[in-house]
Design a protein around this motif. Structure first.
Motif, PDB file in Angstrom:
ATOM      1  N   THR A  73       0.891  -1.252   0.197  1.00  0.00           N
ATOM      2  CA  THR A  73      -0.109   0.020   0.049  1.00  0.00           C
ATOM      3  C   THR A  73       0.818   1.130  -0.082  1.00  0.00           C
ATOM      4  O   THR A  73       1.748   1.672   0.696  1.00  0.00           O
ATOM      5  CB  THR A  73      -0.911   0.058   0.992  1.00  0.00           C
ATOM      6  OG1 THR A  73      -2.123  -0.757   1.100  1.00  0.00           O
ATOM      7  CG2 THR A  73      -1.527   1.855   1.471  1.00  0.00           C
ATOM      8  N   LEU A  74       0.905   1.777  -0.868  1.00  0.00           N
ATOM      9  CA  LEU A  74       1.276   3.196  -1.108  1.00  0.00           C
ATOM     10  C   LEU A  74       0.455   4.408  -1.228  1.00  0.00           C
ATOM     11  O   LEU A  74      -0.560   4.729  -1.879  1.00  0.00           O
ATOM     12  CB  LEU A  74       2.234   3.369  -2.302  1.00  0.00           C
ATOM     13  CG  LEU A  74       2.999   4.778  -2.634  1.00  0.00           C
ATOM     14  CD1 LEU A  74       4.609   4.858  -1.730  1.00  0.00           C
ATOM     15  CD2 LEU A  74       3.323   4.584  -3.695  1.00  0.00           C
ATOM     16  N   PHE A  75       0.390   5.864   0.198  1.00  0.00           N
ATOM     17  CA  PHE A  75      -0.439   7.270  -0.232  1.00  0.00           C
ATOM     18  C   PHE A  75       0.779   7.457  -0.884  1.00  0.00           C
ATOM     19  O   PHE A  75       1.972   7.969  -0.058  1.00  0.00           O
ATOM     20  CB  PHE A  75      -0.087   7.452   1.368  1.00  0.00           C
ATOM     21  CG  PHE A  75      -1.261   6.435   1.983  1.00  0.00           C
ATOM     22  CD1 PHE A  75      -0.602   5.390   3.002  1.00  0.00           C
ATOM     23  CD2 PHE A  75      -2.139   5.977   1.818  1.00  0.00           C
ATOM     24  CE1 PHE A  75      -1.686   4.804   3.447  1.00  0.00           C
ATOM     25  CE2 PHE A  75      -3.294   4.884   2.022  1.00  0.00           C
ATOM     26  CZ  PHE A  75      -3.179   4.476   3.252  1.00  0.00           C
ATOM     27  N   ILE A  76       0.438   8.614  -1.694  1.00  0.00           N
ATOM     28  CA  ILE A  76       1.648   9.664  -1.825  1.00  0.00           C
ATOM     29  C   ILE A  76       1.032  11.033  -2.701  1.00  0.00           C
ATOM     30  O   ILE A  76      -0.580  11.289  -2.586  1.00  0.00           O
ATOM     31  CB  ILE A  76       2.309   9.001  -3.604  1.00  0.00           C
ATOM     32  CG1 ILE A  76       3.261   9.878  -4.388  1.00  0.00           C
ATOM     33  CG2 ILE A  76       0.923   8.895  -4.666  1.00  0.00           C
ATOM     34  CD1 ILE A  76       3.948   9.037  -5.135  1.00  0.00           C
ATOM     35  N   ALA A  77       1.656  11.949  -2.378  1.00  0.00           N
ATOM     36  CA  ALA A  77       1.406  13.471  -2.099  1.00  0.00           C
ATOM     37  C   ALA A  77       2.569  13.937  -2.558  1.00  0.00           C
ATOM     38  O   ALA A  77       3.970  14.167  -2.700  1.00  0.00           O
ATOM     39  CB  ALA A  77       1.319  13.968  -0.478  1.00  0.00           C
ATOM     40  N   ILE A  78       2.755  14.489  -4.062  1.00  0.00           N
ATOM     41  CA  ILE A  78       3.200  15.036  -5.027  1.00  0.00           C
ATOM     42  C   ILE A  78       3.635  16.285  -5.275  1.00  0.00           C
ATOM     43  O   ILE A  78       3.022  17.527  -4.351  1.00  0.00           O
ATOM     44  CB  ILE A  78       2.480  14.834  -6.798  1.00  0.00           C
ATOM     45  CG1 ILE A  78       3.050  13.414  -7.012  1.00  0.00           C
ATOM     46  CG2 ILE A  78       3.829  15.033  -7.900  1.00  0.00           C
ATOM     47  CD1 ILE A  78       2.233  12.726  -8.403  1.00  0.00           C
ATOM     48  N   ASP A  79       5.018  17.190  -4.958  1.00  0.00           N
ATOM     49  CA  ASP A  79       5.194  18.353  -5.430  1.00  0.00           C
ATOM     50  C   ASP A  79       4.542  19.282  -6.222  1.00  0.00           C
ATOM     51  O   ASP A  79       4.765  18.588  -7.563  1.00  0.00           O
ATOM     52  CB  ASP A  79       7.032  18.649  -5.400  1.00  0.00           C
ATOM     53  CG  ASP A  79       7.150  20.410  -4.567  1.00  0.00           C
ATOM     54  OD1 ASP A  79       6.605  20.737  -4.672  1.00  0.00           O
ATOM     55  OD2 ASP A  79       8.795  20.197  -4.781  1.00  0.00           O
ATOM     56  N   LYS A  80       3.836  20.403  -5.805  1.00  0.00           N
ATOM     57  CA  LYS A  80       2.939  21.163  -6.680  1.00  0.00           C
ATOM     58  C   LYS A  80       3.554  22.388  -7.355  1.00  0.00           C
ATOM     59  O   LYS A  80       2.876  23.229  -8.006  1.00  0.00           O
ATOM     60  CB  LYS A  80       1.982  20.935  -6.312  1.00  0.00           C
ATOM     61  CG  LYS A  80       0.915  21.355  -6.641  1.00  0.00           C
ATOM     62  CD  LYS A  80      -0.927  21.980  -6.165  1.00  0.00           C
ATOM     63  CE  LYS A  80      -1.518  22.240  -7.158  1.00  0.00           C
ATOM     64  NZ  LYS A  80      -2.979  22.730  -6.064  1.00  0.00           N
ATOM     65  N   ASN A  81       4.766  22.146  -6.704  1.00  0.00           N
ATOM     66  CA  ASN A  81       5.554  23.403  -7.398  1.00  0.00           C
ATOM     67  C   ASN A  81       5.921  23.180  -9.299  1.00  0.00           C
ATOM     68  O   ASN A  81       6.746  23.208  -9.331  1.00  0.00           O
ATOM     69  CB  ASN A  81       6.429  23.703  -7.000  1.00  0.00           C
ATOM     70  CG  ASN A  81       6.814  24.357  -5.608  1.00  0.00           C
ATOM     71  OD1 ASN A  81       5.807  25.041  -5.081  1.00  0.00           O
ATOM     72  ND2 ASN A  81       7.637  23.350  -3.996  1.00  0.00           N
ATOM     73  N   PHE A  82       5.253  22.932  -9.792  1.00  0.00           N
ATOM     74  CA  PHE A  82       5.427  23.411 -10.916  1.00  0.00           C
ATOM     75  C   PHE A  82       4.675  24.715 -11.912  1.00  0.00           C
ATOM     76  O   PHE A  82       3.789  25.313 -11.675  1.00  0.00           O
ATOM     77  CB  PHE A  82       4.023  22.439 -12.062  1.00  0.00           C
ATOM     78  CG  PHE A  82       4.699  20.767 -11.501  1.00  0.00           C
ATOM     79  CD1 PHE A  82       4.045  20.697 -10.754  1.00  0.00           C
ATOM     80  CD2 PHE A  82       5.957  20.654 -11.983  1.00  0.00           C
ATOM     81  CE1 PHE A  82       4.673  19.337  -9.570  1.00  0.00           C
ATOM     82  CE2 PHE A  82       6.320  19.050 -11.373  1.00  0.00           C
ATOM     83  CZ  PHE A  82       5.626  18.528 -10.448  1.00  0.00           C
ATOM     84  N   GLU A  83       5.243  25.277 -13.180  1.00  0.00           N
ATOM     85  CA  GLU A  83       4.663  26.365 -13.455  1.00  0.00           C
ATOM     86  C   GLU A  83       3.940  25.816 -13.947  1.00  0.00           C
ATOM     87  O   GLU A  83       3.201  26.770 -14.361  1.00  0.00           O
ATOM     88  CB  GLU A  83       6.322  26.673 -14.770  1.00  0.00           C
ATOM     89  CG  GLU A  83       7.396  27.012 -13.725  1.00  0.00           C
ATOM     90  CD  GLU A  83       8.735  27.493 -14.949  1.00  0.00           C
ATOM     91  OE1 GLU A  83       9.587  27.627 -15.074  1.00  0.00           O
ATOM     92  OE2 GLU A  83       8.104  27.527 -16.370  1.00  0.00           O
ATOM     93  N   SER A  84       3.298  25.372 -14.652  1.00  0.00           N
ATOM     94  CA  SER A  84       1.938  24.797 -15.571  1.00  0.00           C
ATOM     95  C   SER A  84       1.576  23.060 -15.485  1.00  0.00           C
ATOM     96  O   SER A  84       2.244  22.491 -14.320  1.00  0.00           O
ATOM     97  CB  SER A  84       2.285  24.634 -17.306  1.00  0.00           C
ATOM     98  OG  SER A  84       2.725  23.056 -17.579  1.00  0.00           O
ATOM     99  N   TYR A  85       0.018  23.476 -15.505  1.00  0.00           N
ATOM    100  CA  TYR A  85      -0.589  21.408 -15.257  1.00  0.00           C
ATOM    101  C   TYR A  85       0.223  20.614 -15.893  1.00  0.00           C
ATOM    102  O   TYR A  85       0.144  19.497 -15.581  1.00  0.00           O
ATOM    103  CB  TYR A  85      -1.807  22.223 -14.949  1.00  0.00           C
ATOM    104  CG  TYR A  85      -3.050  21.090 -14.886  1.00  0.00           C
ATOM    105  CD1 TYR A  85      -3.241  20.592 -15.539  1.00  0.00           C
ATOM    106  CD2 TYR A  85      -2.624  20.442 -13.437  1.00  0.00           C
ATOM    107  CE1 TYR A  85      -3.563  19.051 -15.164  1.00  0.00           C
ATOM    108  CE2 TYR A  85      -4.004  19.861 -12.728  1.00  0.00           C
ATOM    109  CZ  TYR A  85      -4.575  18.754 -13.823  1.00  0.00           C
ATOM    110  OH  TYR A  85      -4.520  18.261 -12.927  1.00  0.00           O
TER     111      TYR A  85
END
Length: 387
Positions: A73-85
């Motif tokens: 089982t894996l829970f993941i939250a990805i870094d959201k520091n992106f210039e575009s979607y």
């Protein structure tokens, strides 16, 4: 100093008892490198980015070579520091690909909310190029950024695994699509008190969505029947579709006393899906030219005529899975096959994969009455349930 003491003194004391770790990007490499975790089954990774993935899953460190062997089982939250979607989607795809390549026993994946602000949500109105593949993944929980979906005109939802969250999750989502005109639902559902029938669809969907003019569906509801009385018949279920504002509706009910379960399949015809699961002897037949994968199950034996019906109903069948511990009477089978020249020969012209119980080997390999033109993958399951 506190963190060093944690890694050098505390973790070695508890590493073999640790079954779950929740880590964020700045400390995950140190914690995973400190000791081995032979009983680690659940992992949470937060604020993770591509660089962290490369450190964890590739290169010289390859920290999961030992620690990732038993993670399911894996829970993941990805870094959201992106210039575009679009950049975020591309990065997320690489992250998932790296994870699923290494965690080969993973069967549950959640892209989820956390206490961190930097988490990724996916939106319905994206042309999603976020794709990944896993042969073991059974459960996926993804937070969708739904926002304003009132103007959505066409929506289709398909799930190949059984769910018990229809009323709690699926219906509230549909009610937010107030201008929906076309809807497709293809579900396998657990229910407690009653099968999903025409009355249920009228009450919970048709009457709640005033603009809906096209509704296609295939819904199989499963229910435990122990101590239940007045169980509905196929005729009872079909009666609930009188006046139903859509195409032809087909329904049938099966009860399995040994398993103490019942199932009800309702679907709009023509059938548009590529998979047709849980077919029983009560299957009414028809033409299902889009179906490529079929599974068969029953507590009663399948006869030769049943397989004739399957072949005629699914002319482009490519994969067939058969589970039935009640075999045909061998003497009856041989007599009917040898002495009856009018018995139809069954030809599966496109079948490439066949997975069956050993009781039905004769049915499929008996040269004079069964013809498999291009099969290339057979699995025979040994039946351990003989009386």
């Amino acid at each position: 100093m506190i963190f060093d003491r944690f890694c050098l003194q505390i973790l070695p004391e508890i590493h073999d008892k640790t079954t779950r770790l929740d880590l964020e990007s700045s400390t995950m490499k140190h914690v995973l490198r400190a000791v081995a975790y032979p009983n680690l089954h659940v992992l949470g990774l937060y604020n993770i980015d591509e660089e962290s993935i490369r450190c964890l899953f590739t290169g010289k460190l390859f920290l999961f070579k030992a620690n990732g062997r038993f993670i399911t089982t894996l829970f993941i939250a990805i870094d959201k520091n992106f210039e575009s979607y679009d950049d975020m989607l591309s990065s997320a795809a690489k992250i998932f690909d790296g994870i699923l390549t290494v965690l080969t026993r993973l069967n549950a994946l959640a892209l989820r909310e956390s206490s961190y602000k930097n988490c990724v949500r996916l939106r319905f109105n994206d042309s999603l190029h976020l794709t990944f593949h896993s042969s073991t993944l059974l459960t996926s929980n993804v937070n969708l950024l739904q926002g304003d979906i009132r103007n959505l005109k066409n929506f289709s939802l398909s799930c190949d695994f059984r769910t018990s969250d229809c009323n709690e999750a699926i219906l509230p989502l549909l009610y937010r699509m107030s201008n929906l005109e076309q809807l497709g639902l293809y579900l396998l559902v657990y229910v407690e008190q009653a099968f999903i029938d025409g009355n249920h669809l009228k009450r919970n969907i048709i009457n709640r969505m005033s603009r809906l003019n096209q509704f296609t569906f295939s819904i199989i509801s499963h229910m435990y029947i122990r101590n239940k009385l007045n169980l509905p018949s196929t005729k009872d279920i079909q009666h609930t579709f009188i006046g139903f504002p859509t195409n032809e509706i087909i329904s049938y009910v099966d009860y399995f006393p040994e398993a103490e379960q019942g199932q009800c399949h309702i679907f709009s015809y023509p059938f548009l899906m590529e998979r047709y699961p849980d077919i029983t002897n009560n299957f009414p037949g028809g033409l299902f030219q889009y179906v490529r994968v079929v599974s068969l199950f029953d507590e009663h034996p399948f006869g030769h005529e049943f397989f004739v019906r399957i072949q005629k109903s699914f002319p482009f069948l490519e994969e067939l899975y058969l589970t039935n511990h009640k075999s045909q009477n061998r003497k009856q089978f041989y007599e009917s096959s040898s002495d009856n020249p009018n018995l139809s020969v069954i030809q599966y012209s496109f079948l490439t994969k066949l997975v069956i119980d050993d009781d039905y080997i004769e049915q499929f390999l008996f040269d004079t009455k069964m013809y498999l033109k291009k099969y290339n993958y057979f699995v025979f399951r040994m039946n351990l349930y003989h009386e």
